[in-house]
Design a protein around this motif. Structure first.
Motif, short mmCIF file in Angstrom:
data_model
loop_
_atom_site.label_atom_id
_atom_site.label_comp_id
_atom_site.label_asym_id
_atom_site.label_seq_id
_atom_site.Cartn_x
_atom_site.Cartn_y
_atom_site.Cartn_z
N PHE A 34 0.83 -1.20 0.00
CA PHE A 34 0.00 0.00 0.00
C PHE A 34 0.86 1.25 0.00
O PHE A 34 0.57 2.23 -0.70
N ALA A 35 1.94 1.23 0.78
CA ALA A 35 2.86 2.37 0.77
C ALA A 35 3.47 2.56 -0.61
O ALA A 35 3.66 3.69 -1.08
N LEU A 36 3.80 1.45 -1.28
CA LEU A 36 4.36 1.52 -2.63
C LEU A 36 3.37 2.14 -3.61
O LEU A 36 3.75 2.88 -4.53
N SER A 37 2.07 1.85 -3.41
CA SER A 37 1.06 2.38 -4.33
C SER A 37 0.90 3.89 -4.21
O SER A 37 0.30 4.51 -5.08
N LEU A 38 1.43 4.48 -3.15
CA LEU A 38 1.35 5.93 -2.96
C LEU A 38 2.59 6.65 -3.48
O LEU A 38 2.74 7.85 -3.25
N THR A 39 3.45 5.92 -4.20
CA THR A 39 4.67 6.50 -4.75
C THR A 39 4.71 6.29 -6.25
O THR A 39 3.88 5.57 -6.82
N ASP A 40 5.72 6.89 -6.88
CA ASP A 40 5.93 6.68 -8.32
C ASP A 40 7.12 5.75 -8.55
O ASP A 40 7.89 5.95 -9.49
N PHE A 41 7.25 4.75 -7.71
CA PHE A 41 8.38 3.81 -7.78
C PHE A 41 8.43 3.19 -9.19
O PHE A 41 7.48 2.59 -9.66
N ASP A 42 9.59 3.35 -9.86
CA ASP A 42 9.75 2.85 -11.22
C ASP A 42 11.17 2.33 -11.41
O ASP A 42 11.89 2.07 -10.43
N LEU A 43 11.58 2.17 -12.67
CA LEU A 43 12.89 1.61 -12.97
C LEU A 43 14.02 2.48 -12.43
O LEU A 43 15.04 1.97 -11.96
N TYR A 44 13.85 3.78 -12.45
CA TYR A 44 14.88 4.68 -11.94
C TYR A 44 15.03 4.54 -10.43
O TYR A 44 16.13 4.72 -9.88
N SER A 45 13.94 4.22 -9.77
CA SER A 45 14.00 4.06 -8.32
C SER A 45 14.75 2.81 -7.92
O SER A 45 15.29 2.73 -6.80
N LEU A 46 14.79 1.81 -8.81
CA LEU A 46 15.56 0.61 -8.51
C LEU A 46 17.05 0.93 -8.44
O LEU A 46 17.78 0.35 -7.64
N GLY A 47 17.50 1.87 -9.30
CA GLY A 47 18.91 2.24 -9.27
C GLY A 47 19.26 3.15 -8.11
O GLY A 47 20.36 3.05 -7.55
N ASP A 48 18.33 4.00 -7.73
CA ASP A 48 18.58 4.93 -6.63
C ASP A 48 17.26 5.18 -5.91
O ASP A 48 16.33 5.74 -6.48
#
Length: 296
Positions: A34-48
Motif C-alpha cells: 500500500f505504501a508503494l502504491s502511494l509513490t511513483d516507484f519505477d525503474l529509476y528508483s531501482l537504481g537509486d
C-alpha cells in the motif's frame, strides 16, 4: 485464576508462531504494498531509492481514468460471473453422480475428476492451446467432422474468453466436487427416507433437502471460487497474452505488465489494491446473501 492465566499463556505460546508468520509474510507485505502504491516507484528508483517520490492518490486517480483498466476489470468480472457459477454447477453435478449409491468405482471416478486440479496450470494451458488450434486442434476437427464451421478459438475476440472459461471449469471443478461430496455425506439419510415416505420425488428431495442442507458448503465454495477467478492470470498469459484486442486481459495481467514490463511498480501496486477491494466486495456480497435466509 492461576489456571486461567496458565491456559492463556499456553494459548499465546501456541498461537505465537502462526501470528509471527502472518505478520511477516502477510501483514507487512500488505502495508509495504500500500505504501508503494502511494509513490511513483519505477525503474529509476531501482537504481537509486532517492528517486522515489510520494504522489499520494495520483496512481489511483490515473487508474480510474484509464480505459484499459476498466477493460481489464470488465474481462475479469465476465470471467468470474460466467466461469464461477458454471464451475460450481459442474462441481455439484459431478458430486451428485459420484456420491450416488448406485455409482460403481467411486474412488476411481473421484481420482479421475480430481486429476485436473493437481496438474500444472501452465502445462494444461499449453496443451489447450494446441487443443484450440484453428487448423489442427482436436476441437475444430470434431466440429468439422459433424459439419459445423471451424472457429478460431483464441484469435476471435468473441470466443477467446469462453475458451479460457472452458479450460478453467475443467481445471477447477474437481476441487469443489470433493467439497460438495463432503457436504452431501453430512446430510442425514433420515431426511431422504422421510421425504420418500411422504411421496417426494428426486427433484423435490434435491430442491428442499439437498440444496438447503448444502448452504454452508455453497458459501465456502462460492467464496473460494470467486477469489480464485478474480485473480485470473496464468490462462490468458500463456494462451493469449491478453489478446485479441485485449478481450482476455485481466486485472492481474494488467498489474503484471505495468509492474514487470513497464516497471511502474507504484501504479501496479495500486491496481493490486483496487482488485483487493473488488475481491472483498464480492466476498461481502456472498456473505450477505447467505445471511438473509437465516435471519428470515
Amino acid at each position: 485464576m492461576k489456571a486461567l492465566r496458565a491456559e492463556s499463556r499456553a494459548a499465546g505460546l501456541f498461537l505465537a508462531p502462526a501470528l509471527v508468520i502472518l505478520l511477516v509474510f502477510f501483514l507487512l507485505p500488505v502495508v509495504a504494498g500500500f505504501a508503494l502504491s502511494l509513490t511513483d516507484f519505477d525503474l529509476y528508483s531501482l537504481g537509486d531509492i532517492h528517486n522515489v517520490r510520494f504522489v499520494a492518490l495520483h496512481n489511483y486517480a490515473a487508474i480510474l481514468r484509464s480505459e484499459i483498466f476498466w477493460t481489464a476489470l470488465g474481462n475479469t468480472l465476465y470471467f468470474s460471473l460466467v466461469g464461477g457459477p458454471l464451475t460450481v454447477a459442474v462441481s455439484l453435478g459431478a458430486a451428485l453422480l459420484v456420491n450416488a449409491k448406485a455409482a460403481c468405482l467411486k474412488p476411481l471416478f473421484r481420482t479421475i475428476y480430481f486429476a485436473p486440479v493437481v496438474t500444472t496450470l501452465v502445462a494444461v494451458s499449453v496443451v489447450f492451446r494446441f487443443f484450440y488450434h484453428p487448423r489442427f486442434g482436436a476441437l475444430n476437427r470434431a466440429l468439422g467432422a459433424i459439419g459445423l464451421p471451424q472457429i478460431d478459438w483464441l484469435g476471435d475476440p468473441r470466443w477467446a474468453m469462453p475458451a479460457i472459461i472452458l479450460l478453467a471449469v475443467w481445471k477447477n471443478f474437481g476441487y469443489n466436487m470433493i467439497i460438495f461430496i463432503a457436504g452431501l455425506q453430512a446430510i442425514p439419510d433420515e431426511l431422504y427416507e422421510a421425504s420418500r415416505i411422504d411421496g417426494a420425488g428426486a427433484w423435490r428431495q434435491f430442491r428442499h433437502i439437498t440444496l438447503p442442507m448444502l448452504g454452508p458448503t455453497f458459501l465456502f465454495v462460492g467464496i473460494v471460487t470467486a477469489i480464485g477467478y478474480l485473480q485470473l492470470f496464468a490462462e490468458p498469459y500463456v494462451m493469449t497474452y491478453g489478446g485479441p484486442l485485449n478481450k482476455t486481459l485481466s486485472a492481474v495481467m494488467l498489474m503484471y505488465k505495468e509492474g514487470f514490463r513497464w516497471w511502474r511498480m507504484g501504479y501496479a501496486a495500486a491496481v493490486a489494491f483496487l482488485l483487493c477491494l473488488v475481491i472483498l466486495l464480492a466476498t461481502a456480497v456472498q456473505l450477505r446473501f447467505q445471511d438473509k435466509p437465516e435471519r428470515s
